[in-house]
Motif scaffolding. Structure first.
Motif, PDB file in Angstrom:
ATOM      1  N   ALA A   1       0.812  -1.210   0.000  1.00  0.00           N
ATOM      2  CA  ALA A   1       0.000   0.000   0.000  1.00  0.00           C
ATOM      3  C   ALA A   1       0.845   1.258   0.000  1.00  0.00           C
ATOM      4  O   ALA A   1       0.404   2.319  -0.390  1.00  0.00           O
TER       5      ALA A   1
ATOM      6  N   GLU B   1      -6.975   0.035   1.198  1.00  0.00           N
ATOM      7  CA  GLU B   1      -6.553  -0.972   0.227  1.00  0.00           C
ATOM      8  C   GLU B   1      -6.865  -2.378   0.749  1.00  0.00           C
ATOM      9  O   GLU B   1      -7.360  -3.234   0.026  1.00  0.00           O
TER      10      GLU B   1
ATOM     11  N   GLY C   1      -7.253  -2.040  -4.251  1.00  0.00           N
ATOM     12  CA  GLY C   1      -7.468  -3.304  -3.545  1.00  0.00           C
ATOM     13  C   GLY C   1      -8.488  -4.180  -4.248  1.00  0.00           C
ATOM     14  O   GLY C   1      -8.356  -5.397  -4.296  1.00  0.00           O
TER      15      GLY C   1
ATOM     16  N   MET D   1      -7.337   3.823  -3.287  1.00  0.00           N
ATOM     17  CA  MET D   1      -6.729   2.639  -2.678  1.00  0.00           C
ATOM     18  C   MET D   1      -7.726   1.487  -2.578  1.00  0.00           C
ATOM     19  O   MET D   1      -7.363   0.327  -2.730  1.00  0.00           O
TER      20      MET D   1
END
Ligand SMILES: NC(=O)C1=CN([C@@H]2O[C@H](COP(=O)(O)OP(=O)(O)OC[C@H]3O[C@@H](n4cnc5c(N)ncnc54)[C@H](O)[C@@H]3O)[C@@H](O)[C@H]2O)C=CC1
Ligand SMILES: O=C(O)C(=O)COP(=O)(O)O
Length: 597
Positions: free
Chosen positions: A5, A387, A431, A427
């Protein structure tokens, strides 16, 4: 596969000048909607657009359509200097804020180094950015944008033009007639109807070529490791393996980008696997073919003909055996060269360059994002949480259910204008997408990538009373209209639901479906649903212990004592298949899932 991340989103190497000009005013993309559950007086916006003292200067180093030039001239001083030598480019660049090129200019590290930090954006008026050193651009805080869609049809039409011209020897016959000959027997061609065309790279251009080839009555197959099968099926194209594609095709048309993986993907070994008499079309990049190997394959009769628009070195040497080969048809990189496409790419790239110079983020940006350091510092643990929640949620989706609709809820005591969620949304998108594709998602391309994949993300804020010191209380990610690999992850309202909080700087999973849990999102997670009864934690714990799998965290959420419970177990190591099977075999365990976050 996915970078951590803290990779591209958190550590852009950006000089102050480019940060101030590029970090402000980042608009929401149209594929997102935001709902506020409770209104509050808006606080002053966090970012302001930094005005420029003087007009910026844009160097246009290759011919660009008039409409694009007009757009640029409204905003900047435009210097159209074509055919610059590398040295001249390096000299000029230190006086420029933006540079626009096509495929003929090498924008290498030296160019960025010579710019002395002034160059803020490179615009590529076309698709392929293999002539721009992206790593060097990012290191120098320079945004790179391209024009990914406006020349698609032109390139596809050129591919079809080469295919048909090659099959009927148009170029050779034309030259022969003009030389005063009349060789009707020499130029007997081959028919296309019923022949198999393998489209290698089923992206924008490849799929348009496929569509057109079907109209010519060809049987079209495609190879693309990253293309969704349903998109191919929708136009009647079967996705096959690389080996099957090259072994069965009568015609092979190349449409992938030039990358380390695709470099010389057609070589001695792969030519040897092709059908004798195959015909090759390349409007992608010369470097995807080993040109010496192609000459050998032509001479050996493996390849009957080739039609090429692109070459490893452009322009290629005059005495190149490949260019001079009588069964090879060539054009000087004309794929994108139609009036319409050139006007289109000029507008697309000029809008992106002007937007970037104004401090907006371009949807067509292709390199690292620019994020103000102070925003990142505050959001950092939530960025990691975002994420991980995205990764967790998407891995709970059962295979075969396409993820189309995701709702993200942010609960915060901050006023809406004082909480910029774009980084968090990017994010979560990262993900959601990276575990199921090979796409690399960052702040710059997250919205664009989601939109391209038909993924709609809606955002909702819950405004809490209390101290706005922490930017967020919790984040919830819900995926609608999907089945789950772990039925307990489905909430009462029918969506996969996961919720997380940051505790002492560490992201925690705090809800799965209707069950409250509390497990740190640091390693991997096993989620089990079981009948709530004594000894369960011990049983699972000892199965893991026997295999030396270290438990970092464990928590149980239940509806009521002795009813159903969900156990969330954080593990430092990946348990073997056997261990997972042993957990599944524990009689009271009703379902379980292992997830890498
Ligand atoms: N000759 C010309 O003037 C033009 C050339 N091009 C070139 O055409 C190519 C395709 O452009 P677009 O369709 O716009 O790009 P795109 O990004 O839409 O499509 C490329 C496709 O290649 C696939 N791919 C990546 N690695 C692969 C591999 N190892 N094997 C098979 N497929 C792979 C990707 O998944 C993607 O679907 C690019 O190289 C571009 O530079 C594009 C426009 C004009
Ligand atoms: O867009 C691309 O990838 C192309 O190859 C077109 O190149 P050009 O802009 O015509 O030099």
């Amino acid at each position: 596969m996915a970078a951590s991340a803290s990779s591209n989103l958190l550590t852009p190497s950006v000089n102050k000048q480019s940060l101030s000009s590029l970090s402000s005013k980042l608009p929401l993309s149209s594929c997102f909607s935001v709902t506020l559950r409770r209104r509050r007086t808006a606080a002053a916006p966090r970012f302001v657009v930094v005005s420029m003292d003087a007009k910026p200067t844009v160097l246009v180093a290759e011919k660009l359509g008039e409409a694009g030039l007009d757009l640029l001239k409204d905003f900047a001083n435009v210097d159209c200097s074509y055919n610059l030598s590398p040295e001249e480019l390096c000299t000029k660049i230190s006086l420029c804020d933006a540079l626009i090129v096509r495929s003929g200019t090498k924008v290498n590290r030296e160019v960025f180094e010579s710019s002395g930090g002034r160059l803020k954006v490179v615009g590529r008026a076309g698709v392929g950015i293999d002539n721009v050193d992206l790593a060097a651009a990012t290191e120098h805080g320079c945004l790179v944008v391209n024009a990914p869609t406006a020349n698609t049809v032109a390139a596809a039409e050129h591919g079809i033009a080469l295919l048909t011209a090659m099959a009927r020897n148009i170029a050779q016959a034309d030259a022969s007639v003009k030389a005063g000959k009349w060789q009707r027997n020499k130029y007997v061609g081959v028919s296309l109807v019923g022949k198999t065309l393998a489209v290698m790279g089923f992206g924008k251009v490849g799929s348009e070529v496929a569509r057109r080839a079907k109209g010519l009555g060809m049987h079209v197959i495609a190879h693309d490791p990253y293309a969704p099968a349903d998109r191919a099926r929708a136009i009647g194209v079967e996705l096959v393996s690389f080996d099957e594609a090259i072994a069965t095709a009568d015609f092979i048309s190349l449409h992938m980008p030039l990358t380390p993986t695709t470099s010389k993907i057609l070589n001695d070994e792969t030519f040897a696997k092709m059908k004798k008499g195959v015909r090759i079309i390349n409007v992608a990049r010369g470097g995807v073919i080993d040109e010496e190997a192609l000459v050998k394959a032509l001479d050996a009769g493996i390849v009957a003909q080739a039609a090429l628009d692109v070459f490893t070195v452009e322009p290629p040497p005059k005495d190149s055996k490949l260019i001079q080969h009588e069964r090879v048809t060539v054009t000087p990189h004309l794929g994108a060269s139609t009036m319409e496409a050139q006007e289109g790419v000029a507008i697309e790239v000029a809008e992106a360059v002007v937007g970037a110079l104004k401090g907006e983020l371009a949807a067509t940006a292709v390199n690292a994002p620019m994020v103000p350091a102070e925003v990142l510092a505050e959001l950092k643990p939530f960025v990691v949480l975002a994420e991980k929640l995205g990764r967790l949620a998407v891995q709970l989706v059962a295979g075969g259910s396409g993820v189309k609709s995701v709702k993200v809820t942010y609960a915060s005591a901050r006023a809406p204008d004082d909480l910029d969620t774009r980084v968090l949304r990017a994010m979560i998108t990262k993900g959601l997408i990276e575990p199921i594709s090979s796409v690399f998602v960052n702040l710059v391309n997250a919205d664009f990538t989601a939109k391209q994949r038909g993924l709609r993300i809606s955002e909702e804020r819950i405004i809490l009373d209390g101290s706005p010191e922490s930017p967020l209380e919790f984040i919830q990610v819900q995926i609608a209209n999907v089945e789950s690999r772990f039925a307990s992850a489905i909430s009462e309202s029918g969506e996969i639901k996961v919720e997380g909080r940051v505790k002492d700087g560490i992201p925690h999973l705090t809800r799965v479906g209707s069950f409250e849990v509390d497990v740190s999102l640091e390693g991997s997670i096993i989620l089990c649903r079981q009948v709530d009864q004594p000894g369960m934690i011990g049983k699972v714990g000892s199965v893991l212990g026997e295999e030396n799998v270290n438990i970092s965290f464990m928590s149980v959420g239940r509806f009521a004592p002795r009813n159903q419970a969900v156990m969330a177990i954080g593990v430092d190591e990946q348990p073997s298949k056997e261990v997972l099977k042993k957990i599944g075999d524990i009689p009271a365990i009703e379902e379980f899932v292992f997830i890498k976050v």
